[in-house]
Enzyme design. Structure first.
Site, PDB file in Angstrom:
ATOM      1  N   ASN A   6       0.998  -1.078   0.029  1.00 37.89           N
ATOM      2  CA  ASN A   6      -0.040   0.145  -0.015  1.00 37.89           C
ATOM      3  C   ASN A   6       0.785   1.128  -0.102  1.00 37.89           C
ATOM      4  OD1 ASN A   6      -1.462   2.296   1.267  1.00 37.89           O
ATOM      5  ND2 ASN A   6      -3.014   0.964   1.625  1.00 37.89           N
ATOM      6  N   HIS A   9       1.078   6.293   1.667  1.00 35.78           N
ATOM      7  CA  HIS A   9       1.788   7.380   2.619  1.00 35.78           C
ATOM      8  C   HIS A   9       3.176   7.876   1.856  1.00 35.78           C
ATOM      9  CE1 HIS A   9      -1.118   6.564   5.665  1.00 35.78           C
ATOM     10  NE2 HIS A   9      -0.306   5.562   6.183  1.00 35.78           N
ATOM     11  N   HIS A  42      -5.643   3.636  -1.658  1.00 34.31           N
ATOM     12  CA  HIS A  42      -6.940   4.195  -1.087  1.00 34.31           C
ATOM     13  C   HIS A  42      -7.362   5.445  -1.843  1.00 34.31           C
ATOM     14  CE1 HIS A  42      -9.954   4.314   2.546  1.00 34.31           C
ATOM     15  NE2 HIS A  42     -10.337   4.732   1.439  1.00 34.31           N
ATOM     16  N   ARG A  44      -9.336   8.232  -1.300  1.00 36.45           N
ATOM     17  CA  ARG A  44     -10.621   8.712   0.033  1.00 36.45           C
ATOM     18  C   ARG A  44     -11.306   9.869  -0.957  1.00 36.45           C
ATOM     19  NH1 ARG A  44      -8.723   6.732   5.010  1.00 36.45           N
ATOM     20  NH2 ARG A  44     -10.634   7.923   5.748  1.00 36.45           N
ATOM     21  N   ARG A  48      -7.194  12.995   0.571  1.00 38.38           N
ATOM     22  CA  ARG A  48      -5.879  13.342   1.554  1.00 38.38           C
ATOM     23  C   ARG A  48      -4.493  12.655   0.944  1.00 38.38           C
ATOM     24  NH1 ARG A  48      -7.231  10.250   7.011  1.00 38.38           N
ATOM     25  NH2 ARG A  48      -9.456  11.148   6.775  1.00 38.38           N
ATOM     26  N   GLU A  69      -8.642   0.489  -2.912  1.00 32.01           N
ATOM     27  CA  GLU A  69      -9.547   0.522  -1.968  1.00 32.01           C
ATOM     28  C   GLU A  69     -10.534   1.849  -2.062  1.00 32.01           C
ATOM     29  OE1 GLU A  69      -7.338   1.001   1.654  1.00 32.01           O
ATOM     30  OE2 GLU A  69      -6.389  -0.918   1.423  1.00 32.01           O
ATOM     31  N   THR A 100      -8.086   3.674   8.088  1.00 32.14           N
ATOM     32  CA  THR A 100      -9.341   2.781   8.261  1.00 32.14           C
ATOM     33  C   THR A 100      -9.456   2.041   9.431  1.00 32.14           C
ATOM     34  OG1 THR A 100      -8.862   2.404   5.754  1.00 32.14           O
ATOM     35  CG2 THR A 100     -10.550   1.025   6.978  1.00 32.14           C
ATOM     36  N   GLU A 150     -10.926  -9.294   2.674  1.00 29.64           N
ATOM     37  CA  GLU A 150      -9.678  -8.914   3.254  1.00 29.64           C
ATOM     38  C   GLU A 150      -9.892  -8.934   5.024  1.00 29.64           C
ATOM     39  OE1 GLU A 150      -7.303  -5.749   1.689  1.00 29.64           O
ATOM     40  OE2 GLU A 150      -6.406  -5.546   3.793  1.00 29.64           O
ATOM     41  N   HIS A 190      -3.845  -4.809   7.661  1.00 29.63           N
ATOM     42  CA  HIS A 190      -4.108  -3.452   8.509  1.00 29.63           C
ATOM     43  C   HIS A 190      -2.899  -3.590   9.865  1.00 29.63           C
ATOM     44  CE1 HIS A 190      -5.538   0.154  10.157  1.00 29.63           C
ATOM     45  NE2 HIS A 190      -5.981   0.287   8.957  1.00 29.63           N
TER      46      HIS A 190
HETATM   47  N1  PXP Z   1      -5.932  -2.873   4.148  1.00 31.21           N
HETATM   48  C1  PXP Z   1      -6.766  -2.027   4.206  1.00 31.21           C
HETATM   49  C2  PXP Z   1      -8.257  -2.210   3.891  1.00 31.21           C
HETATM   50  C3  PXP Z   1      -6.318  -0.833   4.685  1.00 31.21           C
HETATM   51  O1  PXP Z   1      -7.560   0.276   4.619  1.00 31.21           O
HETATM   52  C4  PXP Z   1      -5.179  -0.596   4.918  1.00 31.21           C
HETATM   53  C5  PXP Z   1      -4.655   0.915   5.321  1.00 31.21           C
HETATM   54  O2  PXP Z   1      -4.964   1.896   4.344  1.00 31.21           O
HETATM   55  C6  PXP Z   1      -4.089  -1.475   5.023  1.00 31.21           C
HETATM   56  C7  PXP Z   1      -4.744  -2.734   4.373  1.00 31.21           C
HETATM   57  C8  PXP Z   1      -2.752  -1.370   5.167  1.00 31.21           C
HETATM   58  O3  PXP Z   1      -2.762  -1.164   6.526  1.00 31.21           O
HETATM   59  P1  PXP Z   1      -1.314  -0.558   6.922  1.00 31.21           P
HETATM   60  O4  PXP Z   1      -0.995   0.725   6.369  1.00 31.21           O
HETATM   61  O5  PXP Z   1      -1.433  -0.468   8.518  1.00 31.21           O
HETATM   62  O6  PXP Z   1      -0.321  -1.546   6.675  1.00 31.21           O
END
Ligand code: PXP
Length: 237
Positions: A6, A9, A42, A44, A48, A69, A100, A150, A190
């Site tokens: 992901n 960031h 994601h 949003r 952001r 996402e 999330t 997931e 997550h």
């Molecule tokens: N899965 C989903 C559905 C998420 O919303 C996120 C965070 O954006 C992640 C996985 C990844 O989580 P993390 O950034 O804590 O590894």
């Protein structure tokens, strides 16, 4: 086990200055070259971090799998239909949250989820739902014809160094057994880090992990290539 990275960031850092670097598109290329099996973003509602332009470019550049996402809104459905990510993962979304929090409640939002997932599936996009490891949520998933979940590992991750983690792991394992009986494909994610990922990797039925924050955080010190390679090595064992 596959690794979805992901890259939200990277975009968070770019948006901090509203400039054009660092570019999440570069990050996706580096992550793929380092062994990522897929890229997750994601989009949003408040934009952001990830922007529409990122989705457009990522769609043309990514060679593995693009997972978008999204909240359960028709605005997001329209964007998904335009860019056709390989997968859309339905997530809950509120403006106040930092990230999330918790899985999507498929019983409370069943009508909206049916509408959104129906539109996406009709366009050939695989639909996954981010849910808490609860049997009721898996049953709802099955009723809605969603064949990929997931599992939210957030609660496990928050508690991984205390005894509550054992209970959370048991919940995840029960959810996995139930979902497999219904022939549902299982992913998880997550809050997973280099330190807490191992017990999740040991659950064989989980096919893929989506990991963002820990990889991107570590990349600031060791570089993204190495951060992805190290995670990939951990989850392949
Ligand atoms: N899965 C989903 C559905 C998420 O919303 C996120 C965070 O954006 C992640 C996985 C990844 O989580 P993390 O950034 O804590 O590894």
């Amino acid at each position: 086990m596959r690794l979805g990275v992901n890259i939200d960031h990277i975009a968070t850092l770019r948006q901090a200055r509203m400039t054009n670097e660092p570019d999440p598109v570069y990050a996706a290329v580096i992550a793929e070259l380092a062994g990522a099996d897929g890229i997750t973003v994601h989009l949003r509602q408040d934009r952001r971090h990830i922007q529409d332009r990122d989705i457009e470019l990522l769609r043309t550049i990514i060679k593995t799998k693009l997972n978008m996402e999204m909240g359960i809104s028709m605005e997001m459905v329209k964007i998904a239909l335009k860019y056709k990510p390989d997968t859309c993962t339905l997530v809950p979304e509120t403006a106040e949250e930092v990230t999330t929090t918790g899985g999507l409640d498929l019983t409370m939002y069943s009508e909206k989820v049916a509408e959104v997932s129906g539109n996406l599936r009709a366009a050939g996009i695989e639909v996954s739902a981010f849910i808490d490891p609860e049997i009721d949520q898996i049953k709802a998933c099955h009723r809605l014809g969603i064949s990929v979940i997931e599992l939210n590992t957030g609660e496990y991750a928050r508690n991984w160094n205390n005894s509550y983690a054992i209970l959370e792991l048991e919940k995840i394992k029960k959810a996995v057994v139930y979902a497999r009986k219904l022939n549902i494909k299982i992913l998880a994610g997550h809050g997973l880090t280099y330190q807490n990922v191992k017990p999740i990797v040991e659950i064989e039925e989980i096919e893929e992990l989506n990991i963002g924050h820990s990889i991107i955080a570590n990349s600031t010190f060791m570089g993204l290539d190495l951060a992805v390679r190290r995670m990939k090595k951990l989850i392949q064992a």
